[in-house]
Structure formats: structure tokens, C-alpha cells
Design a protein around this motif. Structure first.
Motif, PDB file in Angstrom:
ATOM      1  N   GLN A  97      34.210  27.574  36.074  1.00  0.00           N
ATOM      2  CA  GLN A  97      35.385  26.800  36.475  1.00  0.00           C
ATOM      3  C   GLN A  97      35.426  26.650  37.990  1.00  0.00           C
ATOM      4  O   GLN A  97      35.700  25.566  38.510  1.00  0.00           O
ATOM      5  CB  GLN A  97      36.655  27.476  35.953  1.00  0.00           C
ATOM      6  CG  GLN A  97      36.764  27.441  34.443  1.00  0.00           C
ATOM      7  CD  GLN A  97      37.957  28.212  33.912  1.00  0.00           C
ATOM      8  OE1 GLN A  97      38.961  28.392  34.583  1.00  0.00           O
ATOM      9  NE2 GLN A  97      37.850  28.671  32.667  1.00  0.00           N
ATOM     10  N   ALA A  98      35.129  27.732  38.718  1.00  0.00           N
ATOM     11  CA  ALA A  98      35.138  27.704  40.184  1.00  0.00           C
ATOM     12  C   ALA A  98      34.042  26.791  40.732  1.00  0.00           C
ATOM     13  O   ALA A  98      34.166  26.264  41.843  1.00  0.00           O
ATOM     14  CB  ALA A  98      34.968  29.118  40.737  1.00  0.00           C
ATOM     15  N   SER A 104      30.605  33.167  41.984  1.00  0.00           N
ATOM     16  CA  SER A 104      30.715  31.706  42.007  1.00  0.00           C
ATOM     17  C   SER A 104      30.035  31.126  43.252  1.00  0.00           C
ATOM     18  O   SER A 104      29.433  30.052  43.182  1.00  0.00           O
ATOM     19  CB  SER A 104      32.174  31.264  41.927  1.00  0.00           C
ATOM     20  OG  SER A 104      32.920  31.842  42.976  1.00  0.00           O
ATOM     21  N   HIS A 140      35.142  36.921  28.128  1.00  0.00           N
ATOM     22  CA  HIS A 140      34.832  36.050  29.249  1.00  0.00           C
ATOM     23  C   HIS A 140      35.405  34.663  28.983  1.00  0.00           C
ATOM     24  O   HIS A 140      35.399  34.199  27.850  1.00  0.00           O
ATOM     25  CB  HIS A 140      33.324  35.939  29.465  1.00  0.00           C
ATOM     26  CG  HIS A 140      32.724  37.187  30.017  1.00  0.00           C
ATOM     27  ND1 HIS A 140      31.395  37.283  30.341  1.00  0.00           N
ATOM     28  CD2 HIS A 140      33.262  38.394  30.320  1.00  0.00           C
ATOM     29  CE1 HIS A 140      31.141  38.487  30.808  1.00  0.00           C
ATOM     30  NE2 HIS A 140      32.256  39.186  30.794  1.00  0.00           N
ATOM     31  N   HIS A 141      35.881  34.026  30.042  1.00  0.00           N
ATOM     32  CA  HIS A 141      36.469  32.695  29.929  1.00  0.00           C
ATOM     33  C   HIS A 141      35.731  31.657  30.766  1.00  0.00           C
ATOM     34  O   HIS A 141      36.069  30.488  30.738  1.00  0.00           O
ATOM     35  CB  HIS A 141      37.944  32.743  30.335  1.00  0.00           C
ATOM     36  CG  HIS A 141      38.737  33.642  29.452  1.00  0.00           C
ATOM     37  ND1 HIS A 141      38.860  34.994  29.695  1.00  0.00           N
ATOM     38  CD2 HIS A 141      39.392  33.411  28.302  1.00  0.00           C
ATOM     39  CE1 HIS A 141      39.578  35.542  28.738  1.00  0.00           C
ATOM     40  NE2 HIS A 141      39.909  34.605  27.884  1.00  0.00           N
ATOM     41  N   TYR A 198      35.258  31.785  34.260  1.00  0.00           N
ATOM     42  CA  TYR A 198      35.888  31.516  35.559  1.00  0.00           C
ATOM     43  C   TYR A 198      34.877  31.181  36.646  1.00  0.00           C
ATOM     44  O   TYR A 198      35.176  30.404  37.550  1.00  0.00           O
ATOM     45  CB  TYR A 198      36.774  32.687  35.987  1.00  0.00           C
ATOM     46  CG  TYR A 198      38.026  32.810  35.161  1.00  0.00           C
ATOM     47  CD1 TYR A 198      38.760  31.686  34.806  1.00  0.00           C
ATOM     48  CD2 TYR A 198      38.468  34.040  34.719  1.00  0.00           C
ATOM     49  CE1 TYR A 198      39.899  31.785  34.040  1.00  0.00           C
ATOM     50  CE2 TYR A 198      39.621  34.154  33.948  1.00  0.00           C
ATOM     51  CZ  TYR A 198      40.334  33.023  33.613  1.00  0.00           C
ATOM     52  OH  TYR A 198      41.460  33.120  32.854  1.00  0.00           O
ATOM     53  N   LYS A 204      41.969  30.186  29.668  1.00  0.00           N
ATOM     54  CA  LYS A 204      42.488  31.192  30.604  1.00  0.00           C
ATOM     55  C   LYS A 204      42.662  32.519  29.868  1.00  0.00           C
ATOM     56  O   LYS A 204      42.753  32.565  28.656  1.00  0.00           O
ATOM     57  CB  LYS A 204      43.831  30.750  31.196  1.00  0.00           C
ATOM     58  CG  LYS A 204      43.748  29.459  31.987  1.00  0.00           C
ATOM     59  CD  LYS A 204      42.894  29.616  33.215  1.00  0.00           C
ATOM     60  CE  LYS A 204      42.789  28.318  33.997  1.00  0.00           C
ATOM     61  NZ  LYS A 204      41.768  28.333  35.000  1.00  0.00           N
ATOM     62  N   PHE A 227      40.532  24.016  30.757  1.00  0.00           N
ATOM     63  CA  PHE A 227      39.871  25.302  30.932  1.00  0.00           C
ATOM     64  C   PHE A 227      40.593  26.405  30.165  1.00  0.00           C
ATOM     65  O   PHE A 227      41.816  26.461  30.191  1.00  0.00           O
ATOM     66  CB  PHE A 227      39.838  25.706  32.409  1.00  0.00           C
ATOM     67  CG  PHE A 227      38.883  24.913  33.262  1.00  0.00           C
ATOM     68  CD1 PHE A 227      37.609  24.602  32.823  1.00  0.00           C
ATOM     69  CD2 PHE A 227      39.260  24.499  34.528  1.00  0.00           C
ATOM     70  CE1 PHE A 227      36.724  23.898  33.628  1.00  0.00           C
ATOM     71  CE2 PHE A 227      38.385  23.800  35.341  1.00  0.00           C
ATOM     72  CZ  PHE A 227      37.112  23.493  34.890  1.00  0.00           C
ATOM     73  N   ASN A 247      39.599  38.467  32.195  1.00  0.00           N
ATOM     74  CA  ASN A 247      38.170  38.726  32.028  1.00  0.00           C
ATOM     75  C   ASN A 247      37.906  40.215  32.111  1.00  0.00           C
ATOM     76  O   ASN A 247      38.714  40.971  32.629  1.00  0.00           O
ATOM     77  CB  ASN A 247      37.360  38.041  33.134  1.00  0.00           C
ATOM     78  CG  ASN A 247      37.042  36.599  32.808  1.00  0.00           C
ATOM     79  OD1 ASN A 247      37.207  36.139  31.687  1.00  0.00           O
ATOM     80  ND2 ASN A 247      36.589  35.880  33.806  1.00  0.00           N
TER      81      ASN A 247
END
Length: 175
Positions: free
Chosen positions: A84-85, A51, A78-79, A81, A156, A154, A159
Motif C-alpha cells: 500500500q505504501a 517500504s 498481514h494486510h 501495508y 486494514k 485497501f 499486522n
């Protein structure tokens, strides 16, 4: 990203293959500004969070005034993240679909339908993320006002990493 003279991470951007996606994000008026973060990979020994690397890449691109679209693959667990970060906007998941299957592994659109056989290959659902990559506050607000997708919570979950090239062995469906 290089560490000690070695390449440790790569992030690439390009125009999406789908013109309807470019139009569908914020409308035809802004379709030329839509780009895709289409590849992100790293070596196993990279210690920094990806990230941080993606955020650095996005800062370098702010002067270009791009609307960035990226996807995380549900089939790979995979989500998104990393997105999101980095404060991407989550706009839901695409639908799972199937593509015509060509036995030699080439893309089906390069062949006539009768050459493609009787199978289809599953294309998994993807989480879709959007990032307004600009330092112009008025432009960012205008893009936000024209966003065609609903903003969602988002996703969750746990991962997992995967090895490049071991992506979903041929899942075929008989037509």
C-alpha cells in the motif's frame, strides 16, 4: 540491502508458477510481462521501513517493463501495508483452498494420487496486489485499461511479524 557489510534485507522477483495468473492479470497479450515479488525478508535490527527498500527495488526494475504481482498472507495477519505504501493496486483476496497433503513435506504434484494419502492441507486466503513497473506512461495506461481484476479498497487491520519457517503448522483435513 547491506548495512556495514551485513545483509539486512532481501527482495526477490520471479515468474509466477501459475500461467493462468499471468494471463489473468492483463490478458494473454501481456502475460509474458507478469512477474511476482515472491520473497521479502529482513533482519530484526533493520531500522529503515521495508517500504523504502521495496520502492528502491521497484525503481531499479522500471526499465524492464514488468507487471508485478505480490501477495500478503491473511493467515499471518498481514494486510499488505508495504505494498500500500508503494502504491500497488489492491485487487482483492484469493479464496482459501486446500492442497493434497504428502506426509514427507514434498509437493503433492510430484506424486501419484494414490501415494498422497487421505489428507488435505489448508492454503490460506492471500491479499493480491499489482504494480505496473515501468517508466513508459503509455504502456502503464495500456496495462491499466487491460487489468482484468477489480480494483478494491485497501484492507486494514493490525499486522504482525512472524519467524521464517514457523508458517502454519500442518493444518490437515481428512478427505
Amino acid at each position: 540491502m547491506r548495512r556495514g557489510g551485513e545483509l539486512k534485507a532481501v527482495c526477490t522477483f520471479g515468474k509466477p508458477a501459475s500461467n493462468s495468473l499471468c494471463i489473468g492479470v492483463c490478458g494473454k497479450e501481456f502475460s509474458s510481462q507478469v512477474y511476482e515479488l515472491n520473497r521479502l525478508c529482513r533482519t530484526d535490527d533493520l531500522k529503515e521501513p521495508l517500504s523504502k527498500f521495496v520502492a528502491w527495488c521497484l525503481r531499479q526494475l522500471k526499465c524492464l517493463n514488468w507487471i508485478i504481482v505480490s501477495y500478503s498472507d491473511t493467515a499471518m495477519n498481514h494486510h499488505g501495508y508495504i505494498y500500500q505504501a508503494c502504491n500497488f493496486i489492491y485487487t482483492g483476496a484469493t479464496k482459501q483452498r486446500t492442497d493434497l497433503y504428502v506426509p514427507n513435506g514434498k509437493h503433492s504434484r510430484h506424486y501419484k494420487k494414490e501415494e498422497q494419502g487421505k489428507y488435505r492441507k489448508v492454503r490460506s486466503s492471500k491479499h493480491r496486489y499489482i504494480y505496473f513497473c515501468t517508466s513508459n506512461r503509455k504502456l502503464k495506461k495500456l496495462w491499466q485499461e487491460n487489468l482484468k481484476y477489480e480494483i478494491c479498497e485497501f484492507p486494514k487491520g493490525d499486522n504482525s511479524n512472524y519467524i521464517l519457517g514457523e508458517y502454519l503448522k500442518n493444518q490437515l483435513i481428512l478427505l
